[in-house]
Write an enzyme that holds these catalytic residues in place. Structure first.
Site, short mmCIF file in Angstrom:
data_model
loop_
_atom_site.label_atom_id
_atom_site.label_comp_id
_atom_site.label_asym_id
_atom_site.label_seq_id
_atom_site.Cartn_x
_atom_site.Cartn_y
_atom_site.Cartn_z
N SER A 215 -6.92 -2.42 -1.73
CA SER A 215 -5.83 -1.88 -2.87
C SER A 215 -5.66 -1.99 -4.04
CB SER A 215 -4.40 -1.37 -1.48
OG SER A 215 -3.84 -1.45 -1.80
N SER B 267 0.88 -0.71 -0.20
CA SER B 267 -0.36 0.54 -0.12
C SER B 267 0.22 1.61 0.19
CB SER B 267 -0.71 0.50 1.42
OG SER B 267 -1.32 1.38 1.52
N LYS C 173 -5.30 -7.32 -2.68
CA LYS C 173 -4.84 -6.29 -3.54
C LYS C 173 -5.85 -6.50 -5.38
CE LYS C 173 -1.49 -3.54 -5.06
NZ LYS C 173 -1.21 -2.50 -4.31
#
Length: 377
Positions: free
Chosen positions: A234, A85, A165
């Site tokens: 993210s 991140s 992700k």
């Protein structure tokens, strides 16, 4: 029967390519590289489309771990879940959190209750036109359920944080879809990050029964009343599939750690942070210069805080106007990370906390989930 042992190691980094801390723990045998399942990191990039510190950090870790595992760097990236991140604004401190998991032949004595467990899964690769839409929601929901099974978690109530992700769109990806007669959800790479995060979060909500299973394309970034209380997504340029990491507590784990969570209703919801700390037995009284992390009761110790942050889409925080969405010099996600990071750091007594920006459908609008991992006595 307890069949796994999960470990958690928070390691400070001096830059995106710094692997010395991890290599030191491997050299001292504190970490068996073969047991590493996932690595979450905060890197000091801008957190945007062109934040290549994320890819740099993953490449450095894969290159360093490859000879330890007898694999190529590419094979390491397939074996371990890497979630970097970008953005360490304000007092946030760059670091990585390494999660290990080992199978146990003999269950240890004296372990009771549900302990920290971790599971991982991946979706298939997405087509560019699927990002931010129902296909991403549905495939993510499948992967969350698979990761729960991998973690030995059967009850959704035992899931406390789902880190994902997910991909984003680039001009090349948009053009590729167009060449096949398909239209991407947006032509803006930056906007696509929000769409991808939002659809992924709704996938978590579907898997855990937090929203109806028929979440639609038009719900993404519109129906903010639909959200997950434990999703953290993210987006990055370095992949075209979703990597899903489920963190929760399970009877099958003999870990010396446990995890709990709460939900921040806005960016200044200190009460929710205190609730999350209290959920794992960290005392909420004696708040002073050292923060709650120093007030651990009965030998419990704070390991890390994992949280999401975003600028409230209605432009206000508790009735007061904010300008995060109108600042053309600094993106709203950077403002939000700094604000929420400062709040959590003050309560936890450390800036080495994992705060990710962009919380679309991750907690109520303007808020977000906050999870705490603690080491038990």
């Amino acid at each position: 029967m307890r069949t796994t042992s999960v470990g958690v190691f928070k390691i400070a980094t001096r830059g995106p390519g710094d692997v010395s801390g991890l290599m030191g723990l491997i050299a001292s045998r504190a970490i068996d590289p073969a047991s590493i399942l996932a690595i979450l990191g905060k890197t000091e990039g801008n957190g945007g489309v062109n934040d290549f510190t994320r890819e740099y950090a993953v490449a450095a870790l894969c290159t360093a771990l490859a000879p330890k595992l007898g694999l190529t760097p590419e094979e390491v990236e397939q074996r371990i879940a890497f979630v970097m991140s970008g953005g360490t604004e304000g007092v946030l401190s760059p670091h990585i959190t390494v999660f290990t998991r080992q199978q146990l032949e003999t269950p240890p004595a004296g372990i009771s209750g549900k302990r920290l467990s971790i599971g991982m899964a991946q979706t298939r690769d997405f087509l560019p036109e699927e990002l931010g839409r129902s296909a991403q929601i549905a495939e993510t929901a499948k992967a969350v359920k698979a990761a729960m099974a991998d973690a030995g978690i059967t009850d959704a109530a035992d899931v406390h944080f789902v880190q994902i992700k997910c991909p984003l769109l680039t001009s090349e990806r948009v053009e590729e879809a167009s060449s096949r007669g398909h239209k991407a959800v947006t032509i803006s790479a930056y906007s696509s990050m929000a769409y991808s995060r939002g659809a992924s979060a709704l996938g978590v909500a579907v898997a855990l029964g937090e929203v109806a299973a028929d979440a639609k394309d038009e719900d993404v970034l519109r129906r903010y009343d639909l959200f997950s209380k434990v999703a953290s997504t993210s987006s990055g340029i370095e992949l075209m599939h979703n990597v899903v990491i489920v963190l929760g507590n399970s009877e099958s784990s003999a870990s010396e750690f446990e995890i709990g969570h709460a939900v921040m209703n806005d960016a200044i919801d200190a009460a929710a942070v205190i609730e999350a700390l209290s959920s794992v037995g960290l005392g909420a009284q004696g708040l002073g210069a050292q923060g709650l992390g120093a007030q651990a009761k009965a030998g419990r110790a704070l390991v890390n805080v994992l949280a999401k942050a975003e600028a409230s889409p209605d432009g206000t925080v508790r009735g007061c106007r904010h300008t995060m969405l109108e600042d053309t010099d600094i993106s709203s996600t950077r403002h939000a990370r700094a604000a929420v990071g400062g709040l959590i750091a003050g309560l936890a007594g450390t800036g080495a906390v994992y705060v990710s920006g962009g919380a679309e459908h991750q907690g109520p609008a303007g808020g977000g989930p906050v999870a705490v991992i603690a080491r038990l006595p």
